[in-house]
Design a protein around this motif. Structure first.
Motif, short mmCIF file in Angstrom:
data_model
loop_
_atom_site.label_atom_id
_atom_site.label_comp_id
_atom_site.label_asym_id
_atom_site.label_seq_id
_atom_site.Cartn_x
_atom_site.Cartn_y
_atom_site.Cartn_z
N ASP A 140 0.86 -1.18 0.00
CA ASP A 140 0.00 0.00 0.00
C ASP A 140 0.90 1.24 0.00
N THR B 288 1.51 3.56 4.63
CA THR B 288 2.36 2.37 4.62
C THR B 288 3.78 2.73 4.20
N SER C 179 -2.83 0.60 -4.32
CA SER C 179 -3.27 1.81 -3.62
C SER C 179 -4.71 2.16 -3.94
N HIS D 178 -8.09 1.02 -5.75
CA HIS D 178 -8.45 -0.17 -4.98
C HIS D 178 -8.43 -1.44 -5.83
N LYS E 157 -8.59 -4.82 -3.35
CA LYS E 157 -7.16 -5.14 -3.42
C LYS E 157 -6.90 -6.64 -3.50
N PHE F 173 1.57 -9.06 1.63
CA PHE F 173 0.86 -7.78 1.47
C PHE F 173 1.06 -6.95 2.72
N GLY G 215 -0.01 -3.28 4.56
CA GLY G 215 -0.94 -2.17 4.48
C GLY G 215 -1.43 -1.71 5.84
N THR H 45 -9.13 -1.34 3.80
CA THR H 45 -9.16 -1.90 2.46
C THR H 45 -7.97 -2.83 2.19
N ASP H 46 -6.91 -2.70 2.98
CA ASP H 46 -5.75 -3.58 2.80
C ASP H 46 -6.02 -4.99 3.30
N GLY I 100 -6.44 -7.36 0.43
CA GLY I 100 -5.17 -7.80 -0.17
C GLY I 100 -4.47 -8.83 0.69
N GLY J 287 0.08 -11.44 5.62
CA GLY J 287 -0.12 -9.99 5.64
C GLY J 287 0.63 -9.35 6.79
N SER K 88 -6.67 -6.04 12.94
CA SER K 88 -6.48 -6.73 11.67
C SER K 88 -6.91 -8.17 11.81
#
Length: 246
Positions: A26, A30, A66, A88, A178, A198, A200, A204-205, A208, A219, A227
């Motif tokens: 991201d 980030t 992003s 996105h 994402k 990934f 972020g 929205t991350d 991903g 992640g 998270s």
């Protein structure tokens, strides 16, 4: 789980030494600190060169993913030669600029007019994008409930999706996320068959990260936030850059 309860990630050189590593990063929050407005960010003048060097070390398996549109990313970074997924994940391009997947249509003039009128009347900062539009309210956090109610009603009326971020509400086409960007890029060289990670800082991350986990990777959450999909955490963009050896 809250990110502060997660461990630090293993050294990136140790990970990439074991298997081909694919990094999905991201941008705002980030790689760089978030600013009060989208145009107010401070980008180190050599960040693009450092990212390009990292991409070369990874044999091209580095992508910026992003909420910003790709032209906006390029305006701030001046970067070429790195894969990008903007808006996105709705606009996905290989390192040479070749589109990956179908590019969605822009929002209709009717939707853009409604969002613009709402923003002007209620104190939101408006950001139009090639594949969506965003209502920013960092200066007025109390606008969140009103903005969400408006966005969800408009999305339902026009078959759109609502994306939430840090003091921002976005309207985009259905299916733009994402996770789709990660899956699209992982289908093609040089990403195919690699170990996806990934990184972020925002809601929205999580999409991903979920896709990375589904493909055998993991992640990394940035900042102090909950998270559901991260297994490691880094405190802030400075810690991310240090972990990346930028």
């Amino acid at each position: 789980m809250m990110a502060q309860n997660l461990p630090l990630p293993p050294d990136i050189q140790a990970i990439s030494g074991e298997r081909p590593l694919a990094l999905f990063l991201d941008f705002d929050g980030t790689l760089i600190d978030i600013a009060p407005t989208p145009d107010g960010i401070t980008v180190p003048p050599d960040l693009a060169a450092r990212l390009t060097s990292l991409a070369e070390q990874l044999e091209g398996r580095l992508a910026l993913v992003s909420g910003r549109a790709i032209p906006d990313l390029q305006d701030h970074l001046g970067i070429v030669g790195i894969a990008c997924a903007g808006s996105h994940g709705s606009d996905c391009r290989a390192a040479d600029g070749t589109p990956i997947g179908d590019e969605p249509d822009a929002l209709s003039d009717e939707v853009l007019h409604e969002v613009g009128a709402f923003a002007a009347a209620n104190g939101f900062a408006l950001e139009d994008k090639p594949h969506g539009t965003a209502l920013h309210y960092r200066a007025n956090p109390e606008l969140e409930e009103q903005g969400l109610a408006f966005a969800h009603a408009l999305a339902l009326q026009h078959g759109l999706a609502v994306k939430r971020g840090k003091r921002v509400i976005e309207l985009v086409a259905q299916g733009a996320d994402k996770a789709g960007a990660v899956r699209n890029l992982m289908q093609f060289a040089p990403f195919a068959g690699a170990f996806p990670v990934f990184v972020g800082d925002d809601i929205t991350d999580e999409d991903g990260m979920r896709a990375a986990v589904e493909m055998g990777g993991f992640g990394i959450a940035v900042g102090d936030r909950p998270s559901e999909n991260a297994v490691y955490a880094l405190a802030n963009p400075a810690a991310v850059q240090q972990w990346l050896h930028l």
